[in-house]
Design a protein around this motif. Structure first.
Motif, PDB file in Angstrom:
ATOM      1  N   LYS A  85      -3.009  -6.276  -4.355  1.00  0.00           N
ATOM      2  CA  LYS A  85      -2.138  -7.296  -4.945  1.00  0.00           C
ATOM      3  C   LYS A  85      -0.936  -6.642  -5.628  1.00  0.00           C
ATOM      4  O   LYS A  85       0.195  -7.144  -5.525  1.00  0.00           O
ATOM      5  CB  LYS A  85      -2.929  -8.122  -5.957  1.00  0.00           C
ATOM      6  N   ALA A 106       1.476  -5.323  -2.949  1.00  0.00           N
ATOM      7  CA  ALA A 106       2.250  -6.411  -2.348  1.00  0.00           C
ATOM      8  C   ALA A 106       3.337  -6.900  -3.302  1.00  0.00           C
ATOM      9  O   ALA A 106       4.458  -7.221  -2.879  1.00  0.00           O
ATOM     10  CB  ALA A 106       1.315  -7.563  -1.970  1.00  0.00           C
ATOM     11  N   ARG A 151       6.202  -4.362  -3.275  1.00  0.00           N
ATOM     12  CA  ARG A 151       6.957  -4.483  -2.021  1.00  0.00           C
ATOM     13  C   ARG A 151       7.835  -5.737  -2.024  1.00  0.00           C
ATOM     14  O   ARG A 151       9.012  -5.691  -1.643  1.00  0.00           O
ATOM     15  CB  ARG A 151       5.988  -4.513  -0.839  1.00  0.00           C
ATOM     16  N   ASP A 152       7.286  -6.851  -2.491  1.00  0.00           N
ATOM     17  CA  ASP A 152       8.040  -8.108  -2.483  1.00  0.00           C
ATOM     18  C   ASP A 152       9.154  -8.126  -3.528  1.00  0.00           C
ATOM     19  O   ASP A 152      10.117  -8.896  -3.398  1.00  0.00           O
ATOM     20  CB  ASP A 152       7.095  -9.280  -2.733  1.00  0.00           C
TER      21      ASP A 152
END
Length: 285
Positions: free
Chosen positions: A134, A137, A140-141
């Motif tokens: 989590k 991610a 990265r986002d």
């Protein structure tokens, strides 16, 4: 009596104002979790403490205005528990962020981060298989690596200029390979294997020029997240310590004012004990 009530009301208004920076600190941590730290569960304790102080202060303010001793009694107990919780949170924050710091790199301004420098509850939490996907991610986002790119005349900045940059812990740990891997700089998020053997660090094999992967699976990325969290928590803890000192002073004064009100409600003259009131001496000088 009226003066004591006014004093208690003023103190409760002050504690209400003090709850605002505490709540603001929690909201700031929450915004950091969304954009950089990516640890969303860490801000909730301080948000709860700030909101509790706000609610309890309003109850104490109402109790002082309407001379409701029951509300004042609840206020004092609730404020005691809140102060204890704030002390516990400050100690917890310093304990879990005690270890680890960036390592200096020769001929470079930025620091690098090693997961072995960290240990304890927070490190285990971040590195766990249930949390790291989590966090990865989220990083990265957030496009934190893409935002570090710079061009000069349409050309990516040179390696010499990049080495002079002061990167954030997450940028240093997640957006480039460790220096010991011996990779050659192409651009901020593009590195090619150098001539000779690659370093023994396992992160050297985890690095990828794929912009969706980079070093998001590296231990250095996890260490960068821990360093970023430590920096954020220490800033909030300094504010919390100052507010804690003020809250303790306010609480002590409120206790004294509450006892003074009870003496007046019991019709006790100031400076005269209950025993002296019930069994007054026959001779007074």
């Amino acid at each position: 009596m009226r003066t004591s009530n006014h004093l208690i009301g003023l103190l409760n208004f002050l504690t209400f104002l003090l709850s605002i920076p505490i709540l603001g600190g929690g909201i700031w941590l929450s915004s950091r979790a969304s954009t950089a730290d990516c640890l969303r569960f860490l801000q909730w304790p301080i948000i709860v403490i700030g909101a509790s102080i706000m609610v309890v202060s309003l109850a104490g303010f109402a109790g002082s205005c309407y001379r409701n001793n029951f509300l004042m009694y609840l206020y004092l107990w609730a404020m005691f528990l809140i102060i204890a919780a704030l002390v516990g949170f400050i100690i917890f924050a310093y304990v879990v962020t005690d270890k680890g710091s960036g390592r200096p790199v020769m001929n470079k301004v930025y620091r690098e981060y090693n997961l072995n420098d960290y240990s304890g509850w927070l490190e285990q939490r971040v590195s766990s298989n249930s949390y790291w996907p989590k966090i990865r991610a989220c990083i990265r986002d957030s496009k934190v690596c893409a935002k570090m790119r710079r061009t000069i005349g349409g050309v990516p900045e040179t390696a010499d200029l990049f080495y002079l940059r002061k990167l954030s812990p997450i940028q240093s740990g997640c957006c480039k390979p460790p220096t010991e891997c011996g990779f050659e700089y192409v651009n901020e998020t593009g590195w090619n294997p150098g001539v000779g053997l690659v370093g023994s660090n396992l992160d050297c094999n985890r690095w990828s020029n794929d912009q969706q992967q980079l070093c998001y699976d590296c231990d250095s990325c996890k260490a960068g997240v821990l360093a970023s969290v430590k920096k954020s928590w220490r800033k909030v803890s300094v504010v919390n310590i100052i507010i804690l000192i003020i809250l303790v002073i306010v609480y002590v004064v409120a206790c004294a004012a509450f006892r003074h009100n009870k003496r007046i409600d019991n019709d006790e003259p100031y400076g005269e004990t209950r025993m002296e009131k019930e069994q007054p001496s026959r001779m007074h000088f």
